[in-house]
Design an enzyme around this catalytic site. Structure first.
Site, PDB file in Angstrom:
ATOM      1  N   ASP A  53       0.821  -1.210   0.000  1.00 50.38           N
ATOM      2  CA  ASP A  53       0.000   0.000   0.000  1.00 50.38           C
ATOM      3  C   ASP A  53       0.861   1.268   0.000  1.00 50.38           C
ATOM      4  O   ASP A  53       2.042   1.221   0.353  1.00 50.38           O
ATOM      5  CB  ASP A  53      -0.876   0.036   1.263  1.00 50.38           C
ATOM      6  CG  ASP A  53      -1.986  -1.000   1.209  1.00 50.38           C
ATOM      7  OD1 ASP A  53      -1.998  -1.834   0.284  1.00 50.38           O
ATOM      8  OD2 ASP A  53      -2.848  -0.958   2.114  1.00 50.38           O
ATOM      9  N   HIS A  58       3.852  -2.272   2.940  1.00 48.79           N
ATOM     10  CA  HIS A  58       3.896  -0.945   2.319  1.00 48.79           C
ATOM     11  C   HIS A  58       5.205  -0.804   1.540  1.00 48.79           C
ATOM     12  O   HIS A  58       6.260  -1.162   2.080  1.00 48.79           O
ATOM     13  CB  HIS A  58       3.807   0.147   3.389  1.00 48.79           C
ATOM     14  CG  HIS A  58       2.521   0.081   4.161  1.00 48.79           C
ATOM     15  ND1 HIS A  58       2.331  -0.815   5.192  1.00 48.79           N
ATOM     16  CD2 HIS A  58       1.366   0.776   4.031  1.00 48.79           C
ATOM     17  CE1 HIS A  58       1.098  -0.673   5.667  1.00 48.79           C
ATOM     18  NE2 HIS A  58       0.488   0.286   4.990  1.00 48.79           N
TER      19      HIS A  58
HETATM   20 ZN    ZN Z   1      -2.427   3.308   3.298  1.00 44.57          ZN
END
Ligand code: ZN
Length: 394
Positions: A204, A346
């Site tokens: 993400d 991430h």
């Molecule tokens: Zn996020």
């Protein structure tokens, strides 16, 4: 009659020729036969020496090729293999490179290397291509099989490491004639394909330039893919990163346009988030966005009613943003991962990249294939539906 006289003369000539041959042959034959017998004995001696050396092992192949050489392959008790080539004329042991055209040997080696990298992840192919182990060759009718034993690879694969080379790939380099299959078959998948477990990696908050690209490269080295959930207002700044991600077989989903808590937005605002992200993505890639990873994983009924995305959350959270520790991330995956899991990370931190570099080979040897969310759904035979929420795909 004249005719009869001619016949007689011809008969005499033929007869004298024949007797000549019968007179000469016995003089030549014994030497020829003796030489042949002698060679045959040498070949038999070499074969029996090899048989003695491999007592207890299973002879899986003893094949004579074009009366030029003999290929013998043994499988030992521990499953490893050893092979021999014997010159069928003089019984001497020869090497594989004696069967390759001398001037073509570099090309042959290069081809084998190329096929190794096509089949195996880099951490395995690097070692197999280094020749620091034992290699056995089995000459089959339409293909060459190469067995790799006693190579030190970390983490250690449990599968037998082999390469099946279709003669279409190497026929020009060989010193002997081969049969070709009707169609060229390139072995590019690992042996365990049918027994693999499949999981999805998701990243993400990107795109984030070099870090995203590094993750793409690491995935590619390990023959794996992932889904990158990107923030719309960052996509426009890095069109090249988006293209790079897609070109290497990965998938991109939306992570909203502004990374807001979508639960708090009104319908019109949600529509705007969706419209803006889809537009920027389409402008760069020409494709449609279908998946949404809502920021913070927050989903409510209002969002499901308003947005047309397939909602993708996760069931393993590595908390990579909190700990920034590659060991923690590595263990959060490897200690509990199961078939069908969706893992959250991430593409923002070096520690995440380090963890991925370490965990992908480990996942490979444990029989896991890391794929994108859409690939996972396809493999599991599921059709992802808009407005539904997925946390894993089992
Ligand atoms: Zn996020």
């Amino acid at each position: 009659m004249k005719w009869t006289k001619q016949k007689k003369i011809i008969s005499v000539i033929i007869l004298s020729c024949l007797s000549c041959i019968f007179l000469i042959l016995p003089i030549l034959m014994p030497q020829e036969t003796a030489k042949q017998n002698n060679n045959l004995q040498k070949v038999e001696m070499t074969v029996s020496l090899i048989e003695q050396e491999n007592e207890g092992a299973l002879l899986v192949q003893k094949k004579e090729i074009e009366k030029k050489f003999i290929n013998m392959v043994y499988e030992r008790l521990d499953g490893t293999r050893i092979s021999y080539f014997i010159d069928a004329e003089n019984g001497s042991k020869i090497e594989l490179n004696d069967l390759i055209k001398e001037e073509q040997f570099p090309q042959f080696e290069e081809k084998i290397k190329e096929l190794l990298y096509k089949k195996y992840p880099k951490f395995i192919a690097d070692i197999l291509a280094s020749n620091q182990g034992e290699i056995a060759y089995e000459i089959r009718d339409t293909e060459l099989i190469i067995y790799y034993s006693n190579f030190t690879i970390t983490p250690a694969p449990t599968e037998e490491l082999t390469l099946t080379v279709d003669y279409h790939e190497i026929k020009d380099y060989l010193n002997f004639k081969v049969q070709l299959k009707d169609e060229k078959v390139v072995e590019s998948d690992n042996n365990l394909k049918n027994e693999r477990k499949y999981i999805a990696f998701t990243f993400d908050d990107g795109p984030s330039g070099a870090k995203t690209k590094k993750l793409v490269d690491t995935l590619e080295d390990n023959k794996m893919h992932a889904t990158f959930f990107m923030v719309g207002n960052r996509m426009a700044l890095q069109p090249e990163t988006l293209k790079y991600v897609l070109e290497h077989g990965n998938e991109i989903g939306s992570h909203s346009y502004t990374h807001s808590n979508l639960k708090r937005l009104k319908k019109e605002e949600l529509k705007q988030e969706e419209f803006n992200t889809n537009l920027v993505y389409k402008n760069i890639t020409g494709e449609e966005l279908t998946l949404l990873r809502p920021p913070y994983g927050n989903i409510n009924e209002n969002m499901k009613e308003t947005m047309n995305y397939i909602f993708v959350n996760w069931n393993i959270d590595t908390e990579d943003w909190r700990y920034r520790d590659s060991e923690h991330i590595y263990h959060s995956i490897i200690d509990k991962v199961e078939d069908g899991d969706i893992i959250l990370m991430h593409d923002l931190y070096d520690t995440t990249i380090e963890a991925v570099e370490k965990v992908l080979p480990e996942l490979y040897v444990r029989g896991f294939q890391v794929v994108s969310v859409s690939e996972l759904a396809k493999i599991k035979g599921q059709t992802l539906e808009p407005k539904k929420v997925y946390r894993s795909i089992k």
